[in-house]
Structure formats: structure tokens, C-alpha cells
Design a protein around this motif. Structure first.
Motif, PDB file in Angstrom:
ATOM      1  N   SER A 185      -1.143  -7.243   3.169  1.00  8.79           N
ATOM      2  CA  SER A 185      -0.368  -7.241   4.418  1.00  8.79           C
ATOM      3  C   SER A 185      -1.180  -7.644   5.638  1.00  8.79           C
ATOM      4  CB  SER A 185       0.245  -5.863   4.658  1.00  8.79           C
ATOM      5  OG  SER A 185       1.169  -5.556   3.653  1.00  8.79           O
ATOM      6  N   VAL A 209      -7.127  -1.124   3.503  1.00  9.95           N
ATOM      7  CA  VAL A 209      -6.332  -2.330   3.766  1.00  9.95           C
ATOM      8  C   VAL A 209      -6.858  -3.152   4.949  1.00  9.95           C
ATOM      9  CG1 VAL A 209      -4.261  -1.285   2.765  1.00  9.95           C
ATOM     10  CG2 VAL A 209      -4.572  -1.237   5.233  1.00  9.95           C
ATOM     11  N   ARG A 259      -4.724  -8.246   5.717  1.00  8.39           N
ATOM     12  CA  ARG A 259      -5.778  -9.218   5.407  1.00  8.39           C
ATOM     13  C   ARG A 259      -5.290 -10.647   5.578  1.00  8.39           C
ATOM     14  NH1 ARG A 259      -7.505  -7.422   0.255  1.00  8.39           N
ATOM     15  NH2 ARG A 259      -8.638  -5.924   1.524  1.00  8.39           N
ATOM     16  N   SER A 265      -7.974   6.215   5.944  1.00  5.32           N
ATOM     17  CA  SER A 265      -8.031   4.755   6.042  1.00  5.32           C
ATOM     18  C   SER A 265      -9.315   4.381   6.755  1.00  5.32           C
ATOM     19  CB  SER A 265      -6.800   4.187   6.750  1.00  5.32           C
ATOM     20  OG  SER A 265      -6.779   4.534   8.106  1.00  5.32           O
ATOM     21  N   ASP A 322      -5.021  -0.784  -1.540  1.00  7.48           N
ATOM     22  CA  ASP A 322      -5.229  -2.038  -0.832  1.00  7.48           C
ATOM     23  C   ASP A 322      -3.923  -2.818  -0.726  1.00  7.48           C
ATOM     24  OD1 ASP A 322      -6.508  -4.078   0.500  1.00  7.48           O
ATOM     25  OD2 ASP A 322      -8.177  -4.175  -0.895  1.00  7.48           O
ATOM     26  N   SER A 323      -3.949  -3.891   0.024  1.00  2.00           N
ATOM     27  CA  SER A 323      -2.723  -4.647   0.300  1.00  2.00           C
ATOM     28  C   SER A 323      -3.073  -5.991   0.904  1.00  2.00           C
ATOM     29  CB  SER A 323      -1.875  -3.825   1.275  1.00  2.00           C
ATOM     30  OG  SER A 323      -1.041  -4.651   2.037  1.00  2.00           O
ATOM     31  N   ASP A 370      -8.046   4.228   1.645  1.00  4.39           N
ATOM     32  CA  ASP A 370      -7.102   3.208   2.102  1.00  4.39           C
ATOM     33  C   ASP A 370      -7.923   2.162   2.847  1.00  4.39           C
ATOM     34  OD1 ASP A 370      -5.263   1.714   3.521  1.00  4.39           O
ATOM     35  OD2 ASP A 370      -4.104   3.421   4.234  1.00  4.39           O
ATOM     36  N   GLY A 394       0.810  -4.780  -2.729  1.00  6.44           N
ATOM     37  CA  GLY A 394      -0.347  -3.909  -2.606  1.00  6.44           C
ATOM     38  C   GLY A 394      -0.998  -3.728  -3.957  1.00  6.44           C
ATOM     39  N   GLY A 424       0.832  -1.197   0.000  1.00  4.93           N
ATOM     40  CA  GLY A 424       0.000   0.000   0.000  1.00  4.93           C
ATOM     41  C   GLY A 424       0.868   1.250   0.000  1.00  4.93           C
TER      42      GLY A 424
END
Lengths: 397, 397
Positions: B233, B203, B235, B169, B230-231, B201, B244, B97
């Protein structure tokens, strides 16, 4: 919606249009030998993949922003073999040479500052610079001189109050030039006399086929102003790992750029684990690769130079040749090769060199060739290129 | 040597000084529970590692600058499950991200432009912005309101002729706030009325413990001005993969930002191969993780809220809690916890929240807690924190 003027000033990859010509050629059943990109075909050392496959982690955590300590140590050791003594803190791991260059520009240049770069140069230097409002001031070098540097006076004449650095790749992409000890000395003197940084892009440093190589890492007089950009991409044919590094003895520089590294958190952990192993690759690997490239260069060069009017000195490094052709437009020639020429259903795609020049109008009659095919294919490609060029010249005289 | 004023304006990671306190505590034999960082302890799905280990390549080549087609397709499918319909071309793969945000700022902002961001916010937003001469204009939100947005009027009053975007975010880092449907509607209206981009954001989007989640991807009225960051990382607990993505239906935006992706060549190939598998992780994984985080949040929150004077609404998303403490300096409190407090040889390290605020003086009495420890450890940590805080208040009243 609103876009920044800086993004508008970044040019899109120019190769795309030509690739559609290549796609079209393929659709018509032609085989295309791609000599346009710097993606080597050499095998990546297996230990890279093995180390990653064997790395047992339950949680794939962020690495340190500075990079894995083992990798920084491995790179420190690598430099030591070249008699370049870096502290661990002098080495940072970056997402490829690309991020190393980008962050370096941000660290030393404000918007409106400029950097001297011998042209033709790796065109992404310009993309990074435009993206952050930095101007590249080209120092023009010529095919006739094998792309060696002009006089000190000519270089110095480009410096103004906003000049912050001299940036160059050595061995050179796209030219294959390897700068002499005297040239490196001259650059060092200029940098010292005009208080400039030296950004030395040495990602091709092992690919030197004749003569001596002088790394900026070995020039003691400028060690406080040298920033070395490096990468595993070409050395170990691991372009897709995106593991690069920055090395500099200027502690303040390393402290400042570390802040950007912290902002982007870290470089992929597994790729770093693999890269540690790359640096343990026995020297014989590089020696073999080197020999392979040297032979390929000879095959390509010897074919090319047979065409009357082609201007090209035999390059001594990297895996590129830039040749000036007796044509009006190299772009037109490349398109013609893809659309209208073939030998036994095969043709070749060189890269027009105009995109490697900043000065308007230069390079329009030049091509860059990457010798990234095995010798057998390359021999065929070289022959097709030669005959294609001859046919094109006959048609267009 | 000369440094840019932009790099000087980027702040170094403030946690470093505190980490030396933690190191010192460890040297004295104390066990430190780290609640200061957003590094989850959840297992990364094994298929990520398996896919990489099984990927047999001889040459590790550059991936496409846009990202691996399989990964873009996997992400397309992921969004489709949330009723967000992206074309493949609407999705680009970025180095985390982080790179997605950084490139987005360059694409839509010139030097001197500004972006509205609800504060407290992820502090690296500010690092990226400073590095490229963009100003962040904070929209202050309060612990007392659970960090929900202020009125439309208050937000609009921050907009000037150089405002280009609203960035936030959701769920929020560091606050854990999940914006209501009405808040998302308000942001969308403001963006439309003032011709701003919305940088969403998302994420942490799966980490929502109560109530509804509204993604900007589902707001049709602004689909031409929404950029989703998004990413994988958080999730999939794969922070070290640095994979990302950017998703936007604004084709011009995607075309412009692609030029930066081309300049940096590509994102690591193997990590993308692994990430394809992450997106195939069964929903049960996320459900379990979600349940785990919800329970952890309750453990931590219920302990914390027992201390008189602590102001904190129960957050409903991400894995963070920001709490206002009845102290003068949260920084001093954290140092004291590390240096002077322990229960049975154990202590806790929260993160002072001041660094998440742009407005001078705000957040000095707040801490952020990341609930990234297993329940047993977290229960201990929460107890130590509560008792530590009580002891500190007694000492400092």
C-alpha cells in the motif's frame, strides 16, 4: 509459542490429503477429472477485464469502505429486477461472500452464541464460526428427502437462549437443494417467533433448473431481520475477483458492520470497477450458463443413479450433487478411485462429503460432485465414476 | 434485534464527523488541504496496471489460499535484499496488512487475552482487537521524547498472564518514530523473557529519512516469535490493491493462520498479478519517493515548530507528524480551522490524534499530519496551518 484455542478449533482444509493422491495419480500418467471443487469453468464476461484494463488511474487509492458507489448502485439495480428494493445504504461491498459471512457472525454473535445451519453445509461456515467462538448447531437433512428441511418442530427444538440466527445457502452448497416457498415461509416464521436473524447465502440464486425460487429478499414480514450474502463469484464465474456484498434493510445492522469494513479500510478498487460491468452482463449470459449447468446435471445424475444402492434425488439448483453411496467410507472410495482405478488412463476425483457435516459420523458414505466441466468431459467423468463405483462395490461386497 | 457486545465495542471511524465539516467548508467555496489521511499522492508504478491489463484469462479463478507462487517468490526476493531469508512457506498473501493483523490476532489470542502496543497507535489495531475480544494494553509514549519507548521496566510492568504479544508499527503510524537498534533489542529481550509474540508492522519500512532502520526480520534471537506484517500500500502507493503479506519463520504459526486463509479462499487474483510487478520496481523509484517525503516532512515540520508552545520532535520515518499543540481540544481546533479560518479561501484539515490513544484523556491536544500533498500544496498548507494555529491561540488565550 502460544496459540489460541479458537484457531486450534478451526480445521485445516481436508481436501489437501486427497489432492496428494490426485497428484500421485497424475505422476503415474493418469488424467484426473476433478469434480471436487466449486471452481466453474464458465468464461468470465470479457467486460470485467476490459473495464479494468481501461481504468486509467495514476494513483491506486483506497476505495470507500462501503464500496464504490457505482457498484452499490449496480447491485441495487440488480435486486430491483427481482422486485427487491434496497436503498444504496442497504448494500455494502465485501471481500467475497467469505468476508460478508465472517463479519456478519462477528456483528451478531458473541463467543458462546450459536447459529442454526441445515447440514450438510458449506464447510467454511464452520471455520468462520470456530475462529470467533460461535457454535454451529446443525439441522440434519437427508439425501432420501433431497436435503429438504425437517419439520418446524425439529428445527425449533434446536433453538436455545444463545441462538442468534439461522444461516443457510439457497440454492444449497453442497446439496443443490432449492428450498420451496413453504420452507422459506417456515424459516421466516421461526425467525420471527424466536427473534433470530436470517442469514441468507444466495450466491447461487440464478442456478435454479426447475421450479420457483424464493429469495429472502422478497419476504416482507422479516425484512428487518434478513441479511443477504451475495457474490459475483459463481454468478459471473469470477471467483478470483473476491467481490461479495451484504444487503439488509436493518439499518442498525448495516451501521454496526460498517465499522468492521472501516477497520479493514476497503475492498480492491480495480476489482470493483470490473464488477460494475459484470452486473451489466446481458441476461442471455446467465440463461445460457443456466441451460449449460442443467444439461450437465442431467448427464451426471443420470449416470450416477444407475448404480444400485446410490441414494440421490435430482437436485434443482447450484452446481452440486450430493449422493449417498452403498460404501462404508466415501473417503476410502475416493482414494481408491485415484490410486487403483482408471479407464483408458483416466479417473475421477469426487469430494467426500463428511466435511460438510457437523454431526459426527454423518456423511461418511456420501460424496459431493461439482459439475464444473464441459459436457464432453463431464460425460466421460460420469461414466468413469459409475464404472469405478460398480467395480469398487464388487471388490468390497 | 440482537447485536454482539464485541461489535458494540468497536468504534466507528471518528473522522466522519469532521469530514462533514470539511464538506461544509467546500460548499462555502473554500479549498481544503487534507492532511488527515494516509493516502499517498505518489504515482503507482505503471507496471502494476500494465501487468493486469495484459493478463489474459478466460476464467477468473480462485488463486491459491497461500497466494500466487510468483508473488510469494517476489516477496521472498524482496526480503533477501535486506538480508532476511524466508522460505516460500514463510510468506502468505493477505488482503492488505489489515487482514494480516486481524488473522494474526485470532491465531494467537483468545477472548480476554491482551497485546501490548506503544501508543499513540494506528487506531484500527483497536478495532480489530475489540472485534475479537482482545484487549490492547497501551505503552504510553510522549511527544516530548519523539515517541520513543519508555524503559524496559515500564513496559514489563504492563505484562500479565494474559499478555500474548507486543505489536507496533515501525516506522510508526501515527508518530513517524523509527525505533533505534537498542529499542528493537529491548523489545526482543522482553518478548523472549516473557514468551511473547512480536508483531512487527513494517509497512513503512522504506520511509526512513535519517539514521538506521532495524527490522525484526534481522533479529535472529527471536525469529521463532516474530510475525512481520507488510503491504504494498504505502511502499508502492498502491493502497487500493489491498495486497498485504505475513512473514514468519514460525512454521506452526504459518500452518495455523493458513487455515483462516483457506476459509476465506483467496486474495484477488489480478491484484496479485499486478503486485508481482510492483516488487520489480527499480530501487530508484523508492529512492525518489523517499527524497520527496523527506523534503515534505521538512517543509511541514519547519513551519509547525515556529509556533510557540508546539511540542514536536522531527520524526524520522513514515509520512506522519504528531504534534502536541498548546490548545485544550485539538478536535475543536480542527473544526475551527474548517469552519472559521481561511487564507485566500483556503484552509487545512489535520486529524485530531485522540483516536490514536487508548488511554482516556491522552492526545486530546495533539494532531496528526500526513504529508501526502505535493511540495507546493504542502508549503501552502503548512503556512495556513501555522497561521491558523496562531490565530486560534490568540482567540483562545
Amino acid at each position: 509459542m502460544n496459540f489460541s484455542s479458537r484457531i486450534k478449533s478451526v480445521e485445516a482444509s481436508t481436501i489437501m490429503e486427497l489432492l496428494t493422491y490426485a497428484e500421485e495419480a497424475k505422476k503415474q500418467g493418469k488424467k484426473v477429472y476433478y469434480l471436487n471443487i466449486g471452481q466453474p469453468d464458465i468464461k468470465t464476461p470479457e467486460n470485467f477485464f476490459k473495464a479494468i484494463a481501461n481504468d486509467k488511474e495514476n494513483v491506486l487509492e483506497y476505495a470507500l469502505s462501503e464500496g464504490l458507489p457505482e457498484l452499490r448502485k449496480a447491485i441495487q439495480k440488480y435486486y430491483k429486477e427481482y422486485d427487491i428494493n434496497f436503498d444504496i445504504e442497504d448494500i455494502l461491498i465485501l471481500n467475497g461472500g467469505s468476508e460478508a459471512l465472517f463479519f456478519t457472525m462477528l456483528t451478531i454473535c458473541n463467543e458462546g452464541d450459536n447459529i442454526l445451519v441445515p447440514e450438510p453445509f458449506y464447510s467454511n461456515y464452520n471455520s468462520f464460526a470456530n475462529a470467533v467462538g460461535v457454535q454451529i448447531k446443525p439441522i440434519t437433512t437427508l439425501a432420501e428427502n433431497g436435503f429438504h428441511l425437517p419439520s418446524k418442530e425439529e428445527i425449533v427444538s434446536k433453538i436455545d437462549k444463545n441462538t442468534r440466527a439461522i444461516l443457510f445457502s439457497n440454492p444449497g452448497n453442497p446439496t443443490g437443494v432449492v428450498y420451496t416457498k413453504e420452507e422459506i415461509k417456515m424459516i421466516s416464521e421461526i425467525a420471527k417467533e424466536h427473534d433470530l436473524w436470517i442469514i441468507a447465502d444466495e450466491v447461487y440464486r440464478e442456478f435454479v433448473y426447475e421450479g420457483e425460487y424464493t429469495s429472502l429478499g422478497n419476504v416482507k414480514e422479516v425484512e428487518d431481520r434478513v441479511i443477504i450474502v451475495d457474490s459475483v463469484s459463481k454468478r459471473y464465474s469470477a471467483c478470483g475477483a473476491r467481490i461479495g456484498c451484504l444487503a439488509s434493510k436493518n439499518k442498525e445492522f448495516m451501521g454496526e458492520i460498517l465499522k468492521l469494513c472501516q477497520a479493514r479500510l476497503s475492498v480492491p478498487t480495480l476489482e470493483q470497477v470490473g464488477a460494475v460491468e459484470l452486473y451489466k452482463t446481458p441476461n442471455s449470459y446467465l440463461e445460457e450458463v443456466n441451460e449449460e449447468y442443467r444439461e450437465r446435471r442431467d448427464v451426471l445424475y443420470n449416470e450416477l443413479i444407475q448404480v444400485p444402492g446410490v441414494i440421490c434425488k435430482k437436485p434443482t439448483g447450484a452446481f452440486y450433487i450430493v449422493a449417498k453411496l452403498p460404501v462404508k467410507s466415501a473417503d476410502d472410495f475416493v482414494k481408491w478411485m485415484l490410486s487403483d482405478f482408471e479407464i483408458d488412463g483416466e479417473t475421477v476425483m469426487p469430494c467426500p462429503a463428511e466435511g460438510f457435516y457437523k454431526t459426527e459420523g454423518l456423511g461418511v458414505d456420501e460424496i459431493r460432485l461439482a459439475y464444473i466441466l464441459n459436457k464432453e468431459d463431464l460425460a466421460k467423468a460420469a461414466k468413469i465414476l459409475k464404472e469405478g463405483l460398480e467395480a469398487y462395490l464388487k471388490l468390497n461386497k
